[in-house]
Design a protein around this motif. Sequence first.
Motif, PDB file in Angstrom:
ATOM      1  N   LEU A   1       0.808  -1.220   0.000  1.00  0.00           N
ATOM      2  CA  LEU A   1       0.000   0.000   0.000  1.00  0.00           C
ATOM      3  C   LEU A   1       0.845   1.276   0.000  1.00  0.00           C
ATOM      4  O   LEU A   1       0.294   2.368  -0.133  1.00  0.00           O
ATOM      5  CB  LEU A   1      -0.936   0.012   1.208  1.00  0.00           C
ATOM      6  CG  LEU A   1      -2.114  -0.967   1.161  1.00  0.00           C
ATOM      7  CD1 LEU A   1      -2.889  -0.937   2.464  1.00  0.00           C
ATOM      8  CD2 LEU A   1      -3.042  -0.638  -0.009  1.00  0.00           C
TER       9      LEU A   1
ATOM     10  N   PRO B   1      -2.303  -0.867  -6.042  1.00  0.00           N
ATOM     11  CA  PRO B   1      -2.696  -1.216  -4.666  1.00  0.00           C
ATOM     12  C   PRO B   1      -4.144  -0.888  -4.333  1.00  0.00           C
ATOM     13  O   PRO B   1      -4.751  -1.574  -3.500  1.00  0.00           O
ATOM     14  CB  PRO B   1      -1.730  -0.396  -3.802  1.00  0.00           C
ATOM     15  CG  PRO B   1      -0.522  -0.238  -4.653  1.00  0.00           C
ATOM     16  CD  PRO B   1      -1.051  -0.088  -6.046  1.00  0.00           C
TER      17      PRO B   1
ATOM     18  N   LEU C   1      -6.665  -3.630  -2.912  1.00  0.00           N
ATOM     19  CA  LEU C   1      -7.378  -3.460  -1.649  1.00  0.00           C
ATOM     20  C   LEU C   1      -8.871  -3.724  -1.821  1.00  0.00           C
ATOM     21  O   LEU C   1      -9.496  -4.400  -0.983  1.00  0.00           O
ATOM     22  CB  LEU C   1      -7.151  -2.036  -1.135  1.00  0.00           C
ATOM     23  CG  LEU C   1      -7.595  -1.733   0.298  1.00  0.00           C
ATOM     24  CD1 LEU C   1      -6.804  -2.578   1.281  1.00  0.00           C
ATOM     25  CD2 LEU C   1      -7.398  -0.259   0.601  1.00  0.00           C
TER      26      LEU C   1
END
Length: 279
Positions: free
Chosen positions: A96, A158, A162
């Motif tokens: 992240l 990312p 997620l």
Amino acid sequence: MVSPLILTVLVLGAYPLVFIVGASLTESTLGNPFQEWAGLASAREVVASSDVTDALARGAGYAVGVAALSTVLGVVLALALSGLRRGGGLARGLLLLPLMTPPVVVAIVWRLVFNPAGGLLATLLGAVGYEGQAVAVLSSPGLALLGVAIADTWQWTPLVMLLVYAGLLGLDREVLEAAALDGAHGLRLVRHVVLPSVAGVVLAAFFVRLVLAFKVYDLVAVMTAGGPGQSTTVPSYLIHQAALQQFDLDRAAVITLLLAVVVTVVTVPVALLTRKVER
């Protein structure tokens, strides 16, 4: 009860749209908008400009390509994370980091990576024995947009990961266990059970990524400034040039409206498909 929401929509949506339409129909500069009625003269001039049409086509192709690549990589990373038994928290935190990095910093980092005089790419090519001409990614008309796309994909993958990972966490474990008992393991389990179960989430993530890709500006401004030539001039950067460098507000307004039409044409089918799959 709904008046605050209506007021917010009017302020953030309706007013800017009316302003842009008004600017596109009048002689307008950045410091003195709405000087004189011009009708569709600016629109005809902009539509006839090959720089504008090329930038719109380039932006649409860039957005679709980058969104597709980010979605594929994000799904792969999400599946890998969901299969980790140890170190999942550390892996998520590291993956992240690009998402939390400001776009300007991302652009500077990737400029250094692509620097032909001692950048990471040049160092890696030298390590594998490459002795040819230096590869100047951001100075090559055929490679510059690819370089921007790589930086863009690195930053926003990312986010897709997620979103898909959150969808994977919501899967019914009993269904997965039943599929495993029926002989679905590995890629078969992923292909026939897992991916169909999160298809709506994947399409929604693709839609979000597509919209973000259309808005790319920071990376282009810092990494290439629209060059070499016009090879990386995307619509958002062209609007910036027209409005803030040339002070030609009516031209910038017309390009903005054309970009809105292109974004609508590209994203509406994805939105409809996402809604259909989710239902």
